[in-house]
Design a protein around this motif. Structure first.
Motif, PDB file in Angstrom:
ATOM      1  N   SER A 348       2.300  -4.075   9.264  1.00 59.81           N
ATOM      2  CA  SER A 348       3.554  -3.443   9.684  1.00 59.81           C
ATOM      3  C   SER A 348       4.129  -4.125  10.914  1.00 59.81           C
ATOM      4  O   SER A 348       5.351  -4.189  11.074  1.00 59.81           O
ATOM      5  CB  SER A 348       3.321  -1.957   9.960  1.00 59.81           C
ATOM      6  OG  SER A 348       2.358  -1.784  10.990  1.00 59.81           O
ATOM      7  N   GLU A 353       6.601  -3.510   4.848  1.00 53.95           N
ATOM      8  CA  GLU A 353       6.818  -2.106   4.528  1.00 53.95           C
ATOM      9  C   GLU A 353       5.979  -1.728   3.317  1.00 53.95           C
ATOM     10  O   GLU A 353       5.495  -2.605   2.596  1.00 53.95           O
ATOM     11  CB  GLU A 353       8.305  -1.852   4.254  1.00 53.95           C
ATOM     12  CG  GLU A 353       9.200  -2.128   5.453  1.00 53.95           C
ATOM     13  CD  GLU A 353      10.659  -1.872   5.149  1.00 53.95           C
ATOM     14  OE1 GLU A 353      10.964  -1.609   3.956  1.00 53.95           O
ATOM     15  OE2 GLU A 353      11.484  -1.938   6.078  1.00 53.95           O
ATOM     16  N   PRO A 354       5.770  -0.423   3.075  1.00 52.77           N
ATOM     17  CA  PRO A 354       4.971  -0.016   1.907  1.00 52.77           C
ATOM     18  C   PRO A 354       5.490  -0.661   0.630  1.00 52.77           C
ATOM     19  O   PRO A 354       6.694  -0.670   0.356  1.00 52.77           O
ATOM     20  CB  PRO A 354       5.129   1.508   1.887  1.00 52.77           C
ATOM     21  CG  PRO A 354       5.412   1.875   3.307  1.00 52.77           C
ATOM     22  CD  PRO A 354       6.205   0.738   3.876  1.00 52.77           C
ATOM     23  N   HIS A 388      -5.184  -0.787  -0.258  1.00 53.12           N
ATOM     24  CA  HIS A 388      -4.359  -0.657  -1.453  1.00 53.12           C
ATOM     25  C   HIS A 388      -4.978   0.375  -2.384  1.00 53.12           C
ATOM     26  O   HIS A 388      -6.152   0.751  -2.248  1.00 53.12           O
ATOM     27  CB  HIS A 388      -4.231  -2.002  -2.169  1.00 53.12           C
ATOM     28  CG  HIS A 388      -5.478  -2.427  -2.885  1.00 53.12           C
ATOM     29  ND1 HIS A 388      -6.620  -2.836  -2.223  1.00 53.12           N
ATOM     30  CD2 HIS A 388      -5.772  -2.497  -4.213  1.00 53.12           C
ATOM     31  CE1 HIS A 388      -7.558  -3.148  -3.094  1.00 53.12           C
ATOM     32  NE2 HIS A 388      -7.071  -2.951  -4.317  1.00 53.12           N
ATOM     33  N   ARG A 465      -0.004   0.573  -4.929  1.00 53.89           N
ATOM     34  CA  ARG A 465       0.598   0.666  -3.602  1.00 53.89           C
ATOM     35  C   ARG A 465      -0.237  -0.127  -2.611  1.00 53.89           C
ATOM     36  O   ARG A 465      -1.466  -0.059  -2.622  1.00 53.89           O
ATOM     37  CB  ARG A 465       0.711   2.124  -3.155  1.00 53.89           C
ATOM     38  CG  ARG A 465       1.505   2.318  -1.865  1.00 53.89           C
ATOM     39  CD  ARG A 465       1.650   3.795  -1.543  1.00 53.89           C
ATOM     40  NE  ARG A 465       2.456   4.031  -0.362  1.00 53.89           N
ATOM     41  CZ  ARG A 465       3.774   4.111  -0.353  1.00 53.89           C
ATOM     42  NH1 ARG A 465       4.440   3.971  -1.484  1.00 53.89           N
ATOM     43  NH2 ARG A 465       4.449   4.328   0.768  1.00 53.89           N
ATOM     44  N   SER A 467      -0.579  -0.599   1.487  1.00 53.77           N
ATOM     45  CA  SER A 467      -0.212   0.094   2.715  1.00 53.77           C
ATOM     46  C   SER A 467       0.072  -0.903   3.834  1.00 53.77           C
ATOM     47  O   SER A 467      -0.624  -1.921   3.962  1.00 53.77           O
ATOM     48  CB  SER A 467      -1.337   1.041   3.132  1.00 53.77           C
ATOM     49  OG  SER A 467      -1.071   1.608   4.405  1.00 53.77           O
ATOM     50  N   PRO A 468       1.067  -0.624   4.664  1.00 55.04           N
ATOM     51  CA  PRO A 468       1.328  -1.508   5.818  1.00 55.04           C
ATOM     52  C   PRO A 468       0.275  -1.399   6.907  1.00 55.04           C
ATOM     53  O   PRO A 468       0.332  -2.148   7.884  1.00 55.04           O
ATOM     54  CB  PRO A 468       2.699  -1.042   6.313  1.00 55.04           C
ATOM     55  CG  PRO A 468       2.818   0.362   5.842  1.00 55.04           C
ATOM     56  CD  PRO A 468       2.068   0.444   4.551  1.00 55.04           C
TER      57      PRO A 468
END
Length: 727
Positions: A348, A353-354, A388, A465, A467-468
């Motif tokens: 981040s 970003e996500p 993730h 997904r 994650s940041p």
């Protein structure tokens, strides 16, 4: 009698109809077609032609009609400014895949009038319009949603903007395409879905009065829009009346670059009465010979914002008023975040970003910088700790590829074939895959469909997904550098041109690149001077590169007929050597440095349009750009500008710009890492490891030297002991 009269009338009508096609020539006398019955020219009878007015109209593009000041004029398009610049050399921005997001800015000078957004786009024939949509939002408010139907070329979609939504100044425009395939739902079908957006035909249309002046901020915004889509800024001038043309254009480019904070498009000088471009330009500059010195803005007949610089013929154009009219803006800082070696940083903090999607193919790229004096030559690892998650039960073949600077470092299975882990995944890779300056980290995800021969269902639920909060750790290193043309380009502060013929286009284009250059990151201090020459001034460059011949440079930039096309690396000469000698040379080269052999051998067989080279050991503050006879100024400036923002720029001591626009770099066998800090106990181990990794032959030589010293010492000790016993 009546028949004769009718025949005469018919004959007269035939003559009247054919009169328009007749050309009547007068051989002499006063019966000139250009004279009135009173003997005066028609121009005098209709009114004298104002030559100065005609020059102003041609220079600014204004029409010759005399409209009333209060008469409404057609709405001029305020150009869209892409948040991420388009590909060099085109004004068409392509969005690939099923989902996308395009962000723009647009300048509204008078938001009170009726406004509408005009979007010119086209899409592939594979798009199913009933299941696809494009959502438009203005200033974070949804305005419209429409189905894409641009199958037969570019179509225009006109969307009214609700009153009160626009603000004076820059407004944010966001487009979110959602495209569905007509037949399939597979990875191959993902690549068949695309939409093209023509930025030169799109923009914000606001009705206003014809007497509304052009605002300075409006001109700045137009320049930013042109820079975002790589559209050249045309500078019209008359070489016969403009004095000290090169210096004047150089100063103009510098002032405009400072006024736009570095967002200056490529510059293209043209003659005042040159041909107009088919593609409308939102802004241009005109030098106009006049009886006064004045700088101001006008609205061209094509709707462009025109900066008009008036000057008396025979005098220097006064540009002091331009600095007052367009004061400098703060320089645009480095848009890429800096990664601090030796410290754990989250993604981040690097602008990530996500990231999640339900599409069959998706990708995300982040770019960051490392200090210019950071250098890892050993196998010391860098660590990416990836946080993730993936939806259970994904189709076999679902996977994610992680790349660093285009090289794959890890393949992650998402289909459950590898047991999932609750803790973050640590991905270790060689730190030397990273480089000083700009680097990239890519995530590419492929999620096959269960039914690839059917259209994709309207499912927007994320199936994975990232994650940041994921982290990246890069090992620290002593402050060391190697010869690097990319680092030198970032430190260029001055240019010198020695080109035969008209080099104004190249000088202006490179001057615009220098004005738009972001400040260099942490690294060695000092500025660099760029010398630009052509083949006729090649001896100036060869004086600083004595090991290079003009024949080899000319063969690369101006290929000879019948020349071999493969890259030369000296392999032909080495094939003639005996097998044992070839192997010995190869091992010696690997042992004593990762160089690429002699420069002459490396250049043999290669072709390009420009050669970028350092001055060698003669002057480290100077680099040279040698241009071929077919070098395009816009292509050269675009390649140099891209080298400042992407990791694919020139490296080493010499770099050749190929005809495909890619750089090929050469490193010398004699170039060694240069230390920029004192040797101490804290960095001694890292320094020894770095130099040994750079040239493994050092370890062999050092080991043999120590062995010989120990052996000689032991032999001397034994001999001395024997002498004592004999005594």
């Amino acid at each position: 009698m009546r028949l004769a009269t009718a025949g005469c009338l018919a004959f007269s009508l035939m003559l009247a109809e054919g009169a328009g096609a007749q050309v009547i020539r007068f051989e002499g006398g006063d019966a000139s077609p250009a004279a009135s019955p009173a003997g005066r020219p028609l121009a005098e009878e209709a009114g004298a032609v104002d030559v100065a007015l005609r020059q102003r109209q041609e220079a600014t593009g204004a029409a010759g009609d005399r409209a009333e000041p209060s008469a409404p004029r057609p709405a001029a398009l305020a150009s869209l400014i892409p948040r991420e610049p388009a590909r060099i050399g085109t004004s068409i921005l392509r969005q690939q895949g099923t989902q996308g997001r395009l962000e723009f800015e647009v300048f509204a000078a008078d938001p009170g009038g009726a406004a509408s957004l005009i979007l010119a786009y086209r899409n592939s024939i594979a798009v199913l319009p009933e299941a696809s949509s494009i959502t438009l939002s203005v200033n974070d408010r949804d305005v419209a949603r429409f189905a894409p139907r641009g199958f037969d070329g570019f179509v225009r979609e006109t969307i009214p903007i609700p009153p009160g939504l626009l603000i004076q100044g820059l407004n944010r425009i966001v487009l979110e395409p959602q495209l569905a395939h007509r037949i399939y739902c597979s990875t191959e079908a993902w690549f068949q879905l695309w939409s093209d957006w023509n930025l030169s035909l799109s923009g914000l249309a606001v009705s206003h009065g014809a007497d509304r002046p052009v605002l300075p901020d409006e001109f700045r915004a137009a320049l930013r829009a042109m820079e975002g889509r790589a559209q050249p800024l045309v500078i019209r001038r008359d070489s016969t009346t403009l004095i000290d043309e090169k210096a004047t254009l150089a100063r103009l480019v510098g002032l405009l670059g400072a006024a736009t904070g570095g967002s200056l498009p490529p510059v293209e000088p043209q003659h005042t009465h040159g041909l107009h471009r088919k593609t409308p330009s939102p802004a241009r500059v005109t030098f106009l010979a006049s009886d006064r010195s004045h700088v101001g803005f006008r609205r061209g007949g094509d709707g462009a914002a025109v900066l008009v610089i008036e000057y008396p013929p025979g005098q220097l154009a006064d540009l002091d008023g331009l600095a007052l009219l367009l004061p400098p803006e703060p320089a645009v800082g480095d848009p890429l975040p800096m990664l601090t070696p030796g410290r754990l940083q989250t993604l981040s903090s690097l602008g990530f970003e996500p990231f999640g999607s339900s599409a069959t193919h998706s990708a995300r790229t982040i770019r960051f910088r490392l200090p210019q004096d950071w250098l890892i030559l050993t196998n010391e690892p860098a660590t990416l700790t990836l946080v993730h998650a993936a939806m259970p039960g994904l189709v076999p073949g679902s996977q994610m590829v992680v790349r660093v600077n285009g090289e794959a470092i890890r393949l992650i299975r998402l289909d459950g074939s590898v047991p999932a882990r609750d803790d973050p995944l640590e991905i270790r890779f060689e730190g030397r895959r990273l480089r000083p300056g700009i680097n990239s980290l890519d995530f590419q995800v492929v999620l096959p469909s269960r039914f690839p021969d059917r259209p994709c269902p309207p499912d927007t639920m994320e199936r994975f997904r990232i994650s940041p909060t994921s982290t990246l750790h890069v090992p620290a290193s002593p402050r060391m550098i190697l010869p690097d043309l990319g680092r030198d380009l970032a430190r260029v502060e001055r240019m010198e041109f020695r080109i035969s013929g008209d080099g104004l286009g190249l000088q202006a284009a490179l001057g615009a690149m220098l004005a738009g250059k972001a400040p260099p990151g942490p690294g060695p201090a000092g500025s660099i001077e760029l010398h630009v020459v052509d083949l006729e001034h090649l001896p100036l460059f060869l004086q600083e590169r004595p090991g290079l011949s003009g024949l080899s440079v000319g063969a690369v930039l101006r290929p000879l007929r019948g020349q071999a096309g493969g890259p030369g690396d000296g392999s032909e000469e080495r094939r003639r050597l005996p097998l044992g000698t070839r192997e010995a040379l190869r091992w010696l080269q690997l042992a004593f440095g990762p160089g690429q052999g002699p420069l002459e051998d490396w250049l043999r067989g290669r072709q390009g349009t420009a050669l970028l080279a350092s001055a060698g050991g003669t002057d480290p503050r100077r680099i040279w750009l040698v241009l071929g006879p077919d070098a395009d100024p816009r292509q050269i400036a675009g390649a140099l500008r891209a080298a400042l923002t992407t990791p694919n720029g020139p490296r080493g001591e010499v770099a050749l710009l190929g005809r495909d626009g890619r750089w090929q770099s050469w490193g010398s066998d004699h170039a060694w890492p240069r230390l920029l800090e004192p040797v101490s106990l804290a960095n001694l181990r890292a320094l020894v490891a770095a130099y040994v990794s750079w040239a493994p032959g050092l370890l062999v030589v050092a080991g043999l030297s120590v062995s010989w010293i120990v052996a000689i010492g032991a032999w001397l000790a034994i001999r001395t002991g024997r002498k004592r016993r004999h005594v």
